[in-house]
Design an enzyme around this catalytic site. Sequence first.
Site, PDB file in Angstrom:
ATOM      1  N   TYR A 193       0.688  -1.266  -0.120  1.00 25.47           N
ATOM      2  CA  TYR A 193       0.019  -0.008  -0.051  1.00 25.47           C
ATOM      3  C   TYR A 193       0.709   1.115   0.172  1.00 25.47           C
ATOM      4  O   TYR A 193       0.525   2.142  -0.727  1.00 25.47           O
ATOM      5  CB  TYR A 193      -0.839   0.034   1.340  1.00 25.47           C
ATOM      6  N   LYS A 197       1.256   4.186  -2.838  1.00 19.90           N
ATOM      7  CA  LYS A 197       0.705   5.628  -2.672  1.00 19.90           C
ATOM      8  C   LYS A 197       1.847   6.549  -3.040  1.00 19.90           C
ATOM      9  O   LYS A 197       1.376   7.613  -3.455  1.00 19.90           O
ATOM     10  CB  LYS A 197       0.209   5.711  -1.226  1.00 19.90           C
ATOM     11  N   ILE A 230      -8.055   7.992   8.591  1.00 20.32           N
ATOM     12  CA  ILE A 230      -9.734   8.255   8.622  1.00 20.32           C
ATOM     13  C   ILE A 230     -10.463   7.194   9.405  1.00 20.32           C
ATOM     14  O   ILE A 230     -10.418   5.882   9.122  1.00 20.32           O
ATOM     15  CB  ILE A 230     -10.062   8.244   6.805  1.00 20.32           C
ATOM     16  N   THR A 232     -13.234   4.924   9.686  1.00 18.58           N
ATOM     17  CA  THR A 232     -14.373   4.587   9.050  1.00 18.58           C
ATOM     18  C   THR A 232     -14.534   2.934   9.610  1.00 18.58           C
ATOM     19  O   THR A 232     -13.946   2.772  10.403  1.00 18.58           O
ATOM     20  CB  THR A 232     -13.858   4.487   7.392  1.00 18.58           C
TER      21      THR A 232
END
Length: 292
Positions: A193, A197, A230, A232
């Site tokens: 990941y 990015k 974030i 979530t």
Amino acid sequence: MNQETNGNVHARHLRDTKKPQGGADRSVADLFRLDGRTIIVTGGGGFLGTAAARAILESGGDVVCLDVVPIPRPDNWDPVQETATKLGRHLGYVQCSTDNPESVASAFASLRKSLKNPIRGLVACAGISENGPSTVFSGSTFSRVLEINVTGTFLVAQAVANELLETQNSGSLVFIASMSGYVSNRGVDTAAYNSSKAAVHQLGRSLAAEWGSRVGMPLIRVNTLSPGYIRTAISAESMAKPGMKDQWEGDNMLLRTSTVDEYRAPIVYLLGDGSSFMTGADLRVDGGHCAW
């Protein structure tokens, strides 16, 4: 005095003919409006994608969301639909595997039929993360992360750029990257990941350089947005691990994680004419995580 090459002179002349979109004769409020524009949102059925879609609708734009799932989750999608209906905006949803060229081509052929306003922008939210120790992490999974996060972003950006070339409209492309493109996250094994990015950052810079002053191309700005952690339903699983919540919050200068709503204004800013002199840049919204 150094003499400019013919190519540099031509490029400078071309830039000079592309007038700024954020002129002094426009109000500040107008610089954040997206009226008369359709914005494509990938990952449009997810948490960040739906937040972006609502923000675009509220700023006067139309939205077409692309996502791999046939039908978006009602709890995510219903508020977007309600916003579009209330404001009289066009909202579309097309199933699309953004890492598949044929699927992207088919999606754009389909969505063109219902557009009320020309495509003028992109918010590329589609992405995945797979965790695991790199000593046993499979090459196929690593490749899959890169295909969706990087190749998928490129393919949709390419499709949008070709739409802009066809209509000769200017546009603004926003790629959702991550603070993980700068740093390695403590407590989680996410080499694939993080690598993807960082690649999104470079993709944004490279396309900005290519499309900012290319002969025969309309003005296309390309920037990236790098969120921090974030909060979530998906990240809740990681935060449930012992000590992880304190770790993530303590790594930020603001001592908390973010919500998807906190990325609405940055996304609208990057899409709108208020950021008319911004391209090839990354807007990091990470609560100070990378500034220690």
